[in-house]
Design a protein around this motif. Structure first.
Motif, PDB file in Angstrom:
ATOM      1  N   ILE A  72     -94.789-128.725 -60.135  1.00 12.29           N
ATOM      2  CA  ILE A  72     -93.581-128.397 -61.015  1.00 12.29           C
ATOM      3  C   ILE A  72     -92.446-129.697 -61.056  1.00 12.29           C
ATOM      4  O   ILE A  72     -92.363-130.295 -62.589  1.00 12.29           O
ATOM      5  N   GLY A  73     -92.482-130.660 -60.205  1.00 13.30           N
ATOM      6  CA  GLY A  73     -92.003-132.005 -60.230  1.00 13.30           C
ATOM      7  C   GLY A  73     -92.684-132.933 -61.151  1.00 13.30           C
ATOM      8  O   GLY A  73     -92.082-133.971 -61.605  1.00 13.30           O
ATOM      9  N   HIS A  74     -94.100-132.945 -61.301  1.00 11.85           N
ATOM     10  CA  HIS A  74     -94.586-133.800 -62.013  1.00 11.85           C
ATOM     11  C   HIS A  74     -95.207-133.461 -63.627  1.00 11.85           C
ATOM     12  O   HIS A  74     -94.914-133.669 -64.705  1.00 11.85           O
ATOM     13  N   GLY A  79    -100.492-134.124 -60.185  1.00 11.64           N
ATOM     14  CA  GLY A  79     -99.148-134.306 -59.759  1.00 11.64           C
ATOM     15  C   GLY A  79     -98.981-134.557 -58.207  1.00 11.64           C
ATOM     16  O   GLY A  79     -97.946-135.156 -57.728  1.00 11.64           O
ATOM     17  N   TYR A  80    -100.021-134.313 -57.338  1.00 11.06           N
ATOM     18  CA  TYR A  80    -100.146-134.417 -56.214  1.00 11.06           C
ATOM     19  C   TYR A  80    -100.712-135.796 -55.593  1.00 11.06           C
ATOM     20  O   TYR A  80    -101.136-136.116 -54.288  1.00 11.06           O
ATOM     21  N   SER A  81    -101.115-136.721 -56.598  1.00 17.11           N
ATOM     22  CA  SER A  81    -101.515-138.139 -56.301  1.00 17.11           C
ATOM     23  C   SER A  81    -101.108-138.633 -55.190  1.00 17.11           C
ATOM     24  O   SER A  81    -101.585-139.469 -54.410  1.00 17.11           O
ATOM     25  N   GLU A  82     -99.692-138.805 -55.363  1.00 16.16           N
ATOM     26  CA  GLU A  82     -98.943-139.693 -54.294  1.00 16.16           C
ATOM     27  C   GLU A  82     -99.135-139.353 -53.017  1.00 16.16           C
ATOM     28  O   GLU A  82     -99.033-139.867 -51.844  1.00 16.16           O
ATOM     29  N   SER A  83     -99.489-137.617 -52.792  1.00 17.25           N
ATOM     30  CA  SER A  83     -99.433-137.240 -51.420  1.00 17.25           C
ATOM     31  C   SER A  83    -100.724-136.819 -51.139  1.00 17.25           C
ATOM     32  O   SER A  83    -101.066-136.061 -50.254  1.00 17.25           O
ATOM     33  N   LYS A  84    -101.858-137.097 -51.932  1.00 16.76           N
ATOM     34  CA  LYS A  84    -103.203-136.921 -51.720  1.00 16.76           C
ATOM     35  C   LYS A  84    -103.672-137.153 -50.342  1.00 16.76           C
ATOM     36  O   LYS A  84    -104.399-136.327 -49.582  1.00 16.76           O
TER      37      LYS A  84
END
Length: 93
Positions: free
Chosen positions: A61-63, A3-8
């Motif tokens: 939660i979002g992903h 879920g955090y991949s875009e913000s990694k």
């Protein structure tokens, strides 16, 4: 995909700064810096880690939870339970 991949990259940068803060705290202890000054830095590092935790939770939660909700009620329920347990751990910490 996490879920955090875009913000990694952002998370990695923040964690590197926190790592530097912790090294600084270690150095302060080694150099016998005044206790309150060290505690102030510990509080800052703790707050920074909490911010990372909240961001990861929001991403989860979002992903992950939303994705599970699209799959099935059972998958959504499992992800919500997982998120609730993570929140409980954060609150206790």
């Amino acid at each position: 995909m996490a879920g955090y991949s875009e913000s990694k990259d952002d998370y990695l940068k923040r964690l590197a700064r926190i790592e530097g803060q912790v090294r600084g705290i270690r150095r302060m202890v080694d150099e016998d810096v005044y206790c309150i000054d060290i505690l102030t830095q510990v509080a800052a590092a703790t707050k920074a880690l909490q911010a990372v935790s909240l961001g990861l939770l929001e991403d989860h939660i979002g992903h992950c939870v939303v994705g599970a909700a699209r799959e099935s009620d059972e998958a959504a329920e499992a992800k919500v339970h997982e998120a609730s347990a993570a929140i409980a751990r954060l609150v206790r910490a």
